[in-house]
Write a protein that holds these residues in place. Structure first.
Motif, mmCIF file in Angstrom:
data_model
loop_
_atom_site.group_PDB
_atom_site.id
_atom_site.type_symbol
_atom_site.label_atom_id
_atom_site.label_comp_id
_atom_site.label_asym_id
_atom_site.label_seq_id
_atom_site.Cartn_x
_atom_site.Cartn_y
_atom_site.Cartn_z
ATOM 1 N N GLN A 120 47.046 -2.529 29.341
ATOM 2 C CA GLN A 120 46.809 -1.485 28.440
ATOM 3 C C GLN A 120 46.110 -2.073 27.255
ATOM 4 O OE1 GLN A 120 51.073 -0.535 27.934
ATOM 5 N NE2 GLN A 120 50.943 -1.309 26.071
ATOM 6 N N MET A 285 47.950 11.818 25.759
ATOM 7 C CA MET A 285 47.768 11.102 26.823
ATOM 8 C C MET A 285 46.434 11.243 27.225
ATOM 9 S SD MET A 285 50.484 9.345 27.436
ATOM 10 C CE MET A 285 50.020 8.682 29.108
ATOM 11 N N SER A 286 45.766 12.285 27.378
ATOM 12 C CA SER A 286 44.375 12.489 27.768
ATOM 13 C C SER A 286 43.589 11.833 26.716
ATOM 14 C CB SER A 286 44.150 14.027 27.627
ATOM 15 O OG SER A 286 42.827 14.464 28.164
ATOM 16 N N GLU A 289 43.793 7.942 27.874
ATOM 17 C CA GLU A 289 43.001 7.780 29.154
ATOM 18 C C GLU A 289 41.617 7.614 28.962
ATOM 19 O OE1 GLU A 289 43.327 10.888 32.483
ATOM 20 O OE2 GLU A 289 44.328 9.122 33.621
ATOM 21 N N GLN A 290 41.017 8.826 28.276
ATOM 22 C CA GLN A 290 39.667 8.992 28.156
ATOM 23 C C GLN A 290 39.111 7.718 27.343
ATOM 24 O OE1 GLN A 290 38.594 12.533 25.887
ATOM 25 N NE2 GLN A 290 36.602 11.741 25.138
ATOM 26 N N LEU A 294 44.760 3.189 28.483
ATOM 27 C CA LEU A 294 45.747 2.975 29.528
ATOM 28 C C LEU A 294 45.331 1.928 30.629
ATOM 29 C CD1 LEU A 294 46.714 6.686 29.846
ATOM 30 C CD2 LEU A 294 47.733 5.215 28.189
ATOM 31 N N GLN A 295 44.244 1.103 30.285
ATOM 32 C CA GLN A 295 43.830 0.120 31.355
ATOM 33 C C GLN A 295 43.558 -1.210 30.237
ATOM 34 O OE1 GLN A 295 41.055 2.439 33.116
ATOM 35 N NE2 GLN A 295 39.369 0.925 32.201
ATOM 36 N N SER B 37 49.339 8.624 38.118
ATOM 37 C CA SER B 37 48.405 9.378 36.668
ATOM 38 C C SER B 37 49.525 9.727 35.522
ATOM 39 C CB SER B 37 47.284 9.881 36.934
ATOM 40 O OG SER B 37 48.119 11.424 37.485
ATOM 41 N N TYR B 38 48.893 9.709 34.431
ATOM 42 C CA TYR B 38 50.013 10.607 33.577
ATOM 43 C C TYR B 38 50.098 11.985 33.845
ATOM 44 C CZ TYR B 38 46.258 12.974 31.044
ATOM 45 O OH TYR B 38 45.127 13.891 30.668
#
Lengths: 296, 296
Positions: A120, A285-286, A289-290, A294-295, B37-38
């Motif tokens: 993350q 969260m969206s 992620e975008q 989250l990586q 996934s979230y």
């Protein structure tokens, strides 16, 4: 689902989470049956020494170490400009604020390495809004979702930090500014450590929030505005503070006799009718992620 | 291996560590091919809500939540006593230091959960000693070893923190005390977050170090004394500070015209002739392993 003052508060936690025997979901980090012990790790490091690999610290000087821009940008904001876009000259004494003889120490395990370990990117999610706007609920929901994904998050709550680091601060204007400044600095350290740091505090003044944004690299400060009208927050009044403020028993209360400055260019706005805290957290969260947080 | 002033500084870092393409060793955390996934996580949480599991926060009150003693001990020190050994009554307004109207917020993902995620216990390793005693080198070596084992550590360096959080502080007695107090508080937050926090700073006064120890649960403050004689540190003088202090250009310099109070009951003593920083760090690792900090 429990409805309070127009919003729904979810029942976040499965009971098993509170038992010591709880095992985390195997979705983020794995347990390896044959862990490499620290002894073999030390042997590995000794080997690295013997083979003469690049030294991070040699005689307190650095051999023109080049890191990725990402790492360097973060270090530059942490290191007050000692680190530049490529190459570093460390080992320089400097004068910083009221401090002299301050040397910026570099270590070979940096933000990039911690990110890889955690899978993350550390960042600061700054949740701002009136008292009673649901900041803490969204912070908790977000924390819970991230945990279920195997991500490491930590909540810095305005009230909680006042129990420790900011114990010496009250609520007069300069103390509020200092409170926010310190939380901003701590949040930055957490982000640098690779943690997704969720700061949840009223932070009513734009200049204070912007100052916290300014100390982080571009994109790493994610401002989330709880866009809930004063009358809704006051109707909830879960802590009974609005009542006290209206009665004149609390002075300088945000929204009553002290202003709240609405963010002008924040990353995320969560509206009053935006659903449950879980649903609101999902919007954050969206975004995460975008933007690739989250990586690693 | 590079020998400086009687000790050996290792070449810590394999070159690949500095490349963006670096992949961390698969010894701590694994990459799962099919990550949850979230979105499915949110669905899972919604399901938890619907089935009416125990609520952490319901109408801002808590239903007598009981956690393990370990978690509760930590929360008690963080929460200024709101959390007790068993059962919690939250939602209480309190007066803390100069702050009023402070409510302690509890969240369903706590220290225990973060420990499980990280497969380690957060703690504070407090490295104290004279300038030039090798604190930063041991901190770096320790950080490197922990990283190789897949453990998350973070260094709070006395000098580095002065670039941010403690920028307003100088070196007069009360500023030094405040500097250490704040670092202690931040270290505690990191430990609570599950991170092995390595604080590396001279911290010359016993009372200041003891104050940092006092805010942590028993056993979570690990004091490491760099037992290196003044003459050895002064002979190294990597930063040139001793020379300046002897010339009277720096006042109140620890060891010259300001005292260093040797720890009386610290957990680990690292002697001058204790080997390379890696070997010294190994002693700390041995302690961490023995005390169970390297597992959840």
């Amino acid at each position: 689902m429990v409805a309070i003052g127009g919003i729904s508060l979810p029942r976040f936690v499965a009971p098993s989470l509170h038992r010591q025997s709880f095992s985390p979901p195997a979705i983020g980090f794995a347990r390896f049956p044959n862990r490499i012990s620290y002894r073999s790790t030390v042997a590995l490091l000794d080997e690295v020494e013997k083979t003469g690999s690049r030294a991070a610290i040699v005689n307190r000087k650095v051999d023109g170490l080049v890191k990725s821009d990402c790492e360097t940008d973060f270090d530059a904001t942490l290191g007050n400009g000692h680190a530049r876009n490529s190459g570093k000259i460390l080992g320089v004494l400097s004068t910083v604020g009221n401090s002299t003889n301050i040397k910026w120490h570099e270590c070979s395990v940096g933000k990039i390495e911690r990110q890889s370990l955690l899978e993350q990117k550390g960042c600061v999610i700054w949740i701002t809004g009136l008292s009673g706007s649901g900041k803490s609920c969204v912070a908790c929901a977000l924390n819970q979702i991230l945990y279920k994904m195997g991500k490491l998050a930590y909540i810095l709550d305005g009230d909680n930090v006042r129990h420790g680091l900011n114990r010496d601060l009250g609520f007069k204007a300069e103390d509020r500014a200092e409170n926010i400044k310190r939380i901003g600095e701590v949040a930055k350290l957490f982000a640098h450590a690779g943690v997704i740091c969720i700061a949840s505090l009223i932070s009513p003044y734009r200049r204070d929030r912007d100052a916290c944004r300014a100390i982080l690299p571009d994109g790493y400060f994610i401002e989330v505005f709880m866009d809930v009208p004063l009358e809704v927050c006051e109707a909830r009044d879960a802590k009974g503070l609005y009542k006290l403020a209206r009665a004149g028993k609390i002075k300088g209360f945000t929204g009553i006799d002290d202003p709240y400055e609405v963010p002008l260019n924040c990353e995320i706005v969560l509206k009053n009718n935006g659903g449950s805290p879980c649903e609101m957290a999902e919007k954050v969260m969206s975004y995460l992620e975008q933007k690739g947080f989250l990586q690693a």
